[in-house]
Scaffold this motif. Structure first.
Motif, short mmCIF file in Angstrom:
data_model
loop_
_atom_site.label_atom_id
_atom_site.label_comp_id
_atom_site.label_asym_id
_atom_site.label_seq_id
_atom_site.Cartn_x
_atom_site.Cartn_y
_atom_site.Cartn_z
N GLU A 163 0.83 -1.20 0.00
CA GLU A 163 0.00 0.00 0.00
C GLU A 163 0.87 1.26 0.00
O GLU A 163 0.58 2.22 -0.72
CB GLU A 163 -0.92 -0.02 1.22
N ALA A 164 1.92 1.25 0.81
CA ALA A 164 2.83 2.40 0.84
C ALA A 164 3.52 2.58 -0.51
O ALA A 164 3.74 3.72 -0.97
CB ALA A 164 3.87 2.21 1.95
N PHE A 165 3.85 1.48 -1.17
CA PHE A 165 4.44 1.53 -2.52
C PHE A 165 3.47 2.21 -3.48
O PHE A 165 3.88 3.07 -4.28
CB PHE A 165 4.75 0.10 -2.96
N TRP A 166 2.20 1.87 -3.40
CA TRP A 166 1.22 2.44 -4.32
C TRP A 166 1.04 3.94 -4.10
O TRP A 166 0.81 4.68 -5.04
CB TRP A 166 -0.12 1.72 -4.16
N TYR A 167 1.15 4.37 -2.85
CA TYR A 167 0.94 5.80 -2.57
C TYR A 167 2.24 6.60 -2.61
O TYR A 167 2.24 7.80 -2.33
CB TYR A 167 0.24 5.97 -1.22
N GLY A 168 3.36 5.93 -2.93
CA GLY A 168 4.61 6.65 -3.07
C GLY A 168 5.24 7.04 -1.75
O GLY A 168 6.12 7.92 -1.71
N SER A 169 4.81 6.40 -0.65
CA SER A 169 5.37 6.76 0.67
C SER A 169 6.39 5.73 1.16
O SER A 169 6.75 5.74 2.33
CB SER A 169 4.23 6.88 1.69
N LEU A 170 6.85 4.85 0.25
CA LEU A 170 7.82 3.83 0.61
C LEU A 170 9.11 4.05 -0.16
O LEU A 170 9.10 4.25 -1.37
CB LEU A 170 7.25 2.44 0.30
N ASP A 171 10.22 4.02 0.54
CA ASP A 171 11.53 4.08 -0.11
C ASP A 171 12.04 2.66 -0.30
O ASP A 171 11.91 1.81 0.59
CB ASP A 171 12.53 4.86 0.77
N TRP A 172 12.64 2.39 -1.46
CA TRP A 172 13.19 1.06 -1.70
C TRP A 172 14.40 1.16 -2.61
O TRP A 172 14.65 2.19 -3.24
CB TRP A 172 12.13 0.14 -2.31
N ASP A 173 15.14 0.07 -2.66
CA ASP A 173 16.36 0.02 -3.45
C ASP A 173 16.37 -1.25 -4.27
O ASP A 173 16.19 -2.35 -3.74
CB ASP A 173 17.58 0.07 -2.53
N GLY A 174 16.56 -1.13 -5.59
CA GLY A 174 16.59 -2.29 -6.46
C GLY A 174 15.24 -2.59 -7.07
O GLY A 174 14.21 -2.05 -6.67
N GLY A 175 15.23 -3.47 -8.09
CA GLY A 175 13.98 -3.85 -8.74
C GLY A 175 13.38 -2.70 -9.52
O GLY A 175 14.07 -1.87 -10.12
N ILE A 176 12.07 -2.62 -9.54
CA ILE A 176 11.35 -1.59 -10.26
C ILE A 176 11.80 -0.20 -9.78
O ILE A 176 12.00 0.03 -8.59
CB ILE A 176 9.83 -1.76 -10.07
N THR A 177 11.97 0.71 -10.73
CA THR A 177 12.39 2.07 -10.37
C THR A 177 11.18 2.92 -10.01
O THR A 177 10.04 2.57 -10.32
CB THR A 177 13.15 2.73 -11.52
N VAL A 178 11.43 4.05 -9.39
CA VAL A 178 10.35 4.98 -9.02
C VAL A 178 9.63 5.46 -10.27
O VAL A 178 8.38 5.56 -10.30
CB VAL A 178 10.90 6.17 -8.22
N GLU A 179 10.38 5.75 -11.33
CA GLU A 179 9.78 6.22 -12.57
C GLU A 179 8.91 5.13 -13.20
O GLU A 179 7.80 5.40 -13.69
CB GLU A 179 10.85 6.66 -13.55
N GLU A 180 9.42 3.90 -13.20
CA GLU A 180 8.64 2.78 -13.74
C GLU A 180 7.38 2.56 -12.92
O GLU A 180 6.31 2.29 -13.47
CB GLU A 180 9.50 1.52 -13.75
N ALA A 181 7.49 2.68 -11.60
CA ALA A 181 6.34 2.48 -10.73
C ALA A 181 5.24 3.49 -11.02
O ALA A 181 4.05 3.17 -11.04
CB ALA A 181 6.77 2.57 -9.26
N SER A 182 5.63 4.73 -11.23
CA SER A 182 4.65 5.78 -11.52
C SER A 182 3.89 5.50 -12.80
O SER A 182 2.66 5.62 -12.85
CB SER A 182 5.36 7.14 -11.61
#
Length: 467
Positions: free
Chosen positions: A275-294
């Motif tokens: 859920e935090a990933f979907w709302y952009g409130s989660l920081d992560w490293d590796g895998g899908i990028t922030v731009e790709e997620a958006s």
């Protein structure tokens, strides 16, 4: 100490720890959550607050942050294990949004063309489905026969240990499509099995591994996985049941290992990260990028088109309106698990309810939760419907009131209570159908009601907020 006293003490100690576990999440919750009484939330699930029956786990999120969670009932009846926020539920068709995200990521990266025929990627794709394109798989517009329907016809038990290739073989042996691809909508698990297969072909990885590498591991979802190996150990695995005549009966299928349309296991704790990933409130490293997620999120909530008409389905998610508010989500039901996830993006609220009993109605529970948290917005939308309506020929009057986020019918000897909206201006009260009428200015002027024995009985609005 004699044996009787020892056994009595053991029972009391076990009951104490069960109660402590059951109330752990509740004790962490304040008396109110963003103005909503936790007592009202718990009333929704009170029927499942039991020490000897399966139940449900629930989370409420605001802007991607978990603001409430609780569990009611048992995870495992054999051992009397209570549900908790680390209980691993089979997510059923709620899994589809994760499968869509995995395949969609390949689309964004240009490795999978969603406008191309599926046959461009799968050599042994059946001739009868030659016109099916990749995007049809996401939106249930392919016309493919459902894999579980094919299994039933073929006499193959659902519990057979089958992998993706086994399911694809079933699809190859189908004989015809339900309709020409892109001309209609028909929910089919075959599309999501095929998407999982495409992910494997293009990534050259097992489906579960690709999703873990791109999503679960980077997002910190260590207790979530696609269960393609029936022998894999699942810590805190939840078992599913259905009510029997005298006791609950186990319905969990231990040999099942299908993934794509389902197959995901997750917990309340892990889903909070999704859920935090979907709302952009989660920081992560590796895998899908922030731009790709958006870009991916935008694609997944874009309504699909069939025969020129916009559908209420995107990529692995339903997109619809409830009481005037945009709602995105998906439900699931399989082997006694009942799951549901609903998001109201314009208000930032989301609701997740997971149940391990076949008679549960998690969609209804999530709707009731939304009624609490979005009460003011719902009532503003419903207010124009409130008022008194009259049929002069019978003669009779109906009263419609707006209370606690619901539109209620008040009339002696009729199906009183909260009404259900099927579409804008189309409502139900029990088995009665109501179609509201509006003036050229958009004001509600009356309704037409139909029952099993009478149709199109007209009522005129004689008072209310708009008159």
């Amino acid at each position: 100490m004699n044996r009787t006293i020892f056994i009595t003490l053991l029972i009391l100690i076990s009951a104490f720890f069960w109660t402590a576990n059951m109330n752990a999440a509740s004790n962490d919750n304040p008396e109110t959550v963003q103005g909503v009484s936790t007592e009202k939330i718990e009333e929704i699930f009170a029927i499942y607050e039991s020490s000897d029956a399966p139940g449900c786990a629930v989370s409420v999120y605001s802007e991607g942050n978990e603001i409430y969670k609780n569990t009611f009932g048992l995870s495992n009846l054999d051992y009397g294990i209570a549900l908790s926020d680390s209980s691993a539920f089979y997510m059923a068709s709620v899994s589809k949004q994760v499968t869509a995200a995995a395949a969609g990521l390949l689309v964004i990266r240009g490795e999978l063309d969603d406008t191309a025929p599926v046959s461009d990627y799968i050599e042994e794709w059946p001739d009868y489905a030659s016109d099916v394109q990749v995007h049809h798989l996401f939106s249930h517009t392919s016309g493919l026969p459902d894999i579980y329907g094919l299994m039933e016809i073929a006499g193959v038990p659902v519990n057979n240990p089958m992998d993706i290739e086994d399911y694809m073989e079933l699809i190859r042996h189908g004989e015809s499509l339900k309709f020409s691809p892109g001309t209609d909508y028909a929910y089919t698990n075959s599309g999501y099995t095929t998407l999982a297969h495409l992910v494997e072909i293009i990534s050259e990885k097992p489906f579960f591994q690709f999703v873990e590498d791109e999503f679960f591991k980077p997002l910190g979802m260590s207790s979530t996985h696609f269960h393609s190996d029936r022998l894999r150990v699942i810590p805190n695995r939840v078992i599913s049941y259905r009510p029997g005549e005298e006791q609950f009966r186990r319905t969990y299928l231990g040999m099942f290992q299908g993934v794509g349309p389902g197959g995901l296991y997750s917990t309340l704790n892990d889903w909070a990260k999704w859920e935090a990933f979907w709302y952009g409130s989660l920081d992560w490293d590796g895998g899908i990028t922030v731009e790709e997620a958006s870009e991916l999120k935008s694609l997944m909530v874009t309504p699909a088109i069939a025969d020129g008409e916009e559908l209420d389905y995107g990529w692995g998610l339903h997109i619809e309106k409830r009481k005037g508010q945009l709602m995105i989500g998906h439900g699931g039901s399989f082997m006694g698990f009942r799951t549901d996830y609903r998001r109201y993006p314009d208000h930032g609220y989301s609701f997740l309810t997971l149940c391990n009993r076949g008679d549960a109605e998690p969609r209804d529970f999530n709707d009731r939760l939304a009624d609490l948290f979005l009460q003011d917005d719902f009532e503003a939308y419903l207010a124009p419907y409130g008022g008194t309506y009259r049929n002069d020929e019978l003669p009779i009057e109906y009263e419609l009131t707006v209370e606690e986020g619901n539109l209620n019918l008040i009339r002696r000897n009729s199906p009183n209570g909260a009404m259900t909206e099927d579409a804008e201006d189309i409502w139900r009260a029990g088995s009665w159908d109501f179609v509201f009428e509006r003036s050229d200015e958009g004001q509600i002027t009356g309704f037409v009601v139909s029952t099993g024995r009478a149709r199109d009985v007209e009522f005129t609005k004689i008072n209310g907020d708009q008159l």
